[in-house]
Structures are given as structure tokens and as C-alpha cells.
Scaffold this active site. Sequence first.
Site, PDB file in Angstrom:
ATOM      1  N   THR A 161       0.867  -1.185   0.000  1.00  0.00           N
ATOM      2  CA  THR A 161       0.000   0.000   0.000  1.00  0.00           C
ATOM      3  C   THR A 161       0.901   1.232   0.000  1.00  0.00           C
ATOM      4  O   THR A 161       1.394   1.637  -1.055  1.00  0.00           O
ATOM      5  CB  THR A 161      -0.977  -0.007   1.191  1.00  0.00           C
ATOM      6  OG1 THR A 161      -0.253  -0.235   2.406  1.00  0.00           O
ATOM      7  CG2 THR A 161      -2.026  -1.088   1.021  1.00  0.00           C
ATOM      8  N   LYS A 187       3.944  -7.024   4.141  1.00  0.00           N
ATOM      9  CA  LYS A 187       3.729  -5.631   3.818  1.00  0.00           C
ATOM     10  C   LYS A 187       3.335  -4.917   5.096  1.00  0.00           C
ATOM     11  O   LYS A 187       2.786  -5.516   6.024  1.00  0.00           O
ATOM     12  CB  LYS A 187       2.658  -5.441   2.745  1.00  0.00           C
ATOM     13  CG  LYS A 187       1.247  -5.889   3.096  1.00  0.00           C
ATOM     14  CD  LYS A 187       0.393  -4.925   3.895  1.00  0.00           C
ATOM     15  CE  LYS A 187       0.349  -3.540   3.265  1.00  0.00           C
ATOM     16  NZ  LYS A 187      -0.520  -2.620   4.136  1.00  0.00           N
ATOM     17  N   THR A 198      -2.110  -2.828  10.341  1.00  0.00           N
ATOM     18  CA  THR A 198      -2.065  -2.897   8.884  1.00  0.00           C
ATOM     19  C   THR A 198      -0.755  -3.510   8.474  1.00  0.00           C
ATOM     20  O   THR A 198       0.163  -2.855   8.054  1.00  0.00           O
ATOM     21  CB  THR A 198      -2.288  -1.556   8.214  1.00  0.00           C
ATOM     22  OG1 THR A 198      -3.603  -1.147   8.534  1.00  0.00           O
ATOM     23  CG2 THR A 198      -2.215  -1.638   6.716  1.00  0.00           C
ATOM     24  N   ASN A 406      -0.363  10.603   5.551  1.00  0.00           N
ATOM     25  CA  ASN A 406      -1.640  10.221   6.148  1.00  0.00           C
ATOM     26  C   ASN A 406      -2.697  11.306   6.045  1.00  0.00           C
ATOM     27  O   ASN A 406      -3.886  11.018   6.173  1.00  0.00           O
ATOM     28  CB  ASN A 406      -1.414   9.816   7.604  1.00  0.00           C
ATOM     29  CG  ASN A 406      -0.839   8.410   7.700  1.00  0.00           C
ATOM     30  OD1 ASN A 406      -1.533   7.432   7.527  1.00  0.00           O
ATOM     31  ND2 ASN A 406       0.469   8.329   7.934  1.00  0.00           N
TER      32      ASN A 406
END
Length: 411
Positions: A161, A187, A198, A406
Site C-alpha cells: 500500500t 507488507k 495494517t 496520512n
Amino acid sequence: MQAVKEENQEISEVKNGSVVTPKGFRAAGAHAGLRYSKNDIGVIFSDIPANSAAVYTTNRFQAAPITVTKDSLEKEQKLQAIFVNSACANACTGKRGLADAYQTRSWVAEKFNIPEHFIAVSSTGVIGEYLQMDKIQKGISLLDPKATSESSEEFAKAILTTDLVTKRSCFKTVIDGKEVVVGGVAKGSGMIEPNMATMLAFVTTDANISSEHLHTALKEVTNHTFNQITVDGDTSTNDTVVVMANGLANNAPLSPSHPEWKKFIALLQSVCANLAKKIARDGEGATKLIEVQVLGATNDEEARAIAKTIVGSNLVKTAVFGADANWGRVICAVGYSNAKIDPEKIDIAVGPYPIMIHSEVVPYSEKEVTDYLKSELTKFTVNLNIGEGHGMAWGCDLTYDYVKINASYRT
């Protein structure tokens, strides 16, 4: 943990190794159109059904793919394929999202002519959006897994990502006179506060081990590796570590009573620790890896808690980013960690430079410490001097770019 350290002497890294290095594994990545141009779907495939185990995010909003993967593993505790998509987390998507995850599993089963419950499904990306199922279906038809370094790299690219680099690891050893290999891919860049977040990690091995004992090993290793990294303290909805063991190394079945069980634990831990450090180093906007080692705690659990508190401190992270030798932020984090300490006995070192011995400041060169903090790896060592417990944690510095990434994640 001491036994694990001793066994490490018999474990070696496989340069350019990956999830396809263990016998009987293949991988593929492809562009399905979920992202503009990059690979966005991938599969890891075992030539035979593999005993498997998994651990998942502790976020109570677990995404639909986790439900489907749990359902698969409940049947026989075996997997033959792991399918992953990026760009969309398929999280907080209700009944439709769950149906889409099951449909994805069904299409993968049809593609590879295997039972649906031999398939794990995983997703990563934006929360609250639905999968583009027409693209998923078409993309699955493009997958052609191979046992090549190139194909494993295509898979590694497909699961990214905001990551800047792919993350692979592979180590080997000899058990029962047989070469046993463990490979991994991961990841993760932001929202890495496992237990887990995540972060996706997929591990393959040709070791002969039951699903039950594989789960035991995975839980132990996860506590010392993936659960000891943090980037920003957030915990996401999707993330998973899955291990597949197909037994093609033909060693005697591994269990805690096996004479080389600790060697296998050390082998698995080598792969997972290597991946964990790569995840921490690739934190969003990060420029440096931070490693904290805590010694002399009352037990390993307390040592790990202190290490993670230090590496998760925003003040420590910003000091490292600015190469500011402000070691007071480290001692402060030790003090609010809630672990048992004796404030009169603490030693602290920044890299090779002792700063405090038995809670007394010792002379040090501000310039030398500052120069050390400018390197890509910053190590802090804390010795509590009250017991035998020790633990480590990894994280990264906190930079201006973290906010930029972000603030515009969806745009």
C-alpha cells in the site's frame, strides 16, 4: 529465549530467498485494475495441501477476509492457496463485503481446482469501500504461480500500500538430517501496532509439522517479533500472519518434544524478526530504524513491554529523527511503562555509548552520540539490573512526511 539464541548458530540466511524457496511453493502477482498501474492481486500456492496456522488483528472490527480465512482453517487446518488484494481492505462493508470475500474464495477455488476451504483470503487498503468484483474475477484468471524469484517479487509488489519497498526473508537449517527452509513476505508501513495491524505476513515452510504445533510455534514467535514493532500506535482491521507447512522436507514430525524443536522455533523466529524489522524501517515517511533492547528485567514479558514503550514514544521517535541526543526521553518512557523497575539501578546506552550507569549520568561526547544518531539504525540498550528477563522492539522515527502521507491517504 536463551535456547533460541544458541540454536541461531546453526541457521543461515538464504540470500534472495523468498516464499517460493521452500520445496513445493509457487507465487504470482498481477494487475487487476484495482490500482492505476501496479500489481494489486497475488497468490501463494502450495503443490499439496499444507498444515497451516494464523494469527489476526486484535481490532474488534475484523474485516471480512479474516472471517473467511478463519472459516477455511476451521475445516481441516490446511491451506493450499493464499489470495491477497491491495487497494481495498474490504473492511466495515457489512453483508455485501462478507459475500464478496466468500465469492473471491470461490473463484480462486475454481481457478486452481482445489476445495474452497483450502484457501485463505486477505485484503489491504482503504476501509469502508467495496471490492470491484468484476476486476477481482478477471484478475484471478491472470494468476499463473511459478517457483521463481521474479514471481515471488511480483506477489510482494501486489500486496503493498504505502510501503516503499517489498519485504522478503528466507532462512534454512538442518533438522533430522534434512534441509528445512522457511520463507516469508510481508507488507506494512503505517498503522503498525500489532497485536497486529495494517500488516500482512505470509510464511511458507517445507517442514513436517502438524497444524496444532505450527500454531504453538507461530504464537510464540509472533510475541517476540511482529508484536514488538510499532510505527504510530494504531491498530487496523485486517491484518494477519499465515504460515503454511507442506512437509516436503521429510523431516520427522516436529513437536515440542522433538529434540530439535528449539531449532525450528529459532528458524521461524529468524524469518519473522527479519520481516518485522523491515516493516518498522519502512514506516510511513521513516528515515531510520529504531531498535530497543531491554535487559535485566524481572521477566521477558516485562522487558518486551518496556522496549515497546520506548520505541513507541513520539518524543523518542522525534529525537531520533532530529539526531537529538535527548536520552532523557528514553528514561522517561521506562518510568511510565508500568513494568517493575528500581530507579536506582538503570543503565542506558545509545548505540555503543554508555549514557547512564546505575542511574548516574556518565561522561560522554555529545558530538559522538549526535553523529551516531544520524545513521540509519539507532539502537538503545536499557539494563534494569533486577532480573534475567530480556526483550527487543523495533520502530522508526517520526517525520514530517508521516503527516503528509496520512493527511492525503485517500487522495
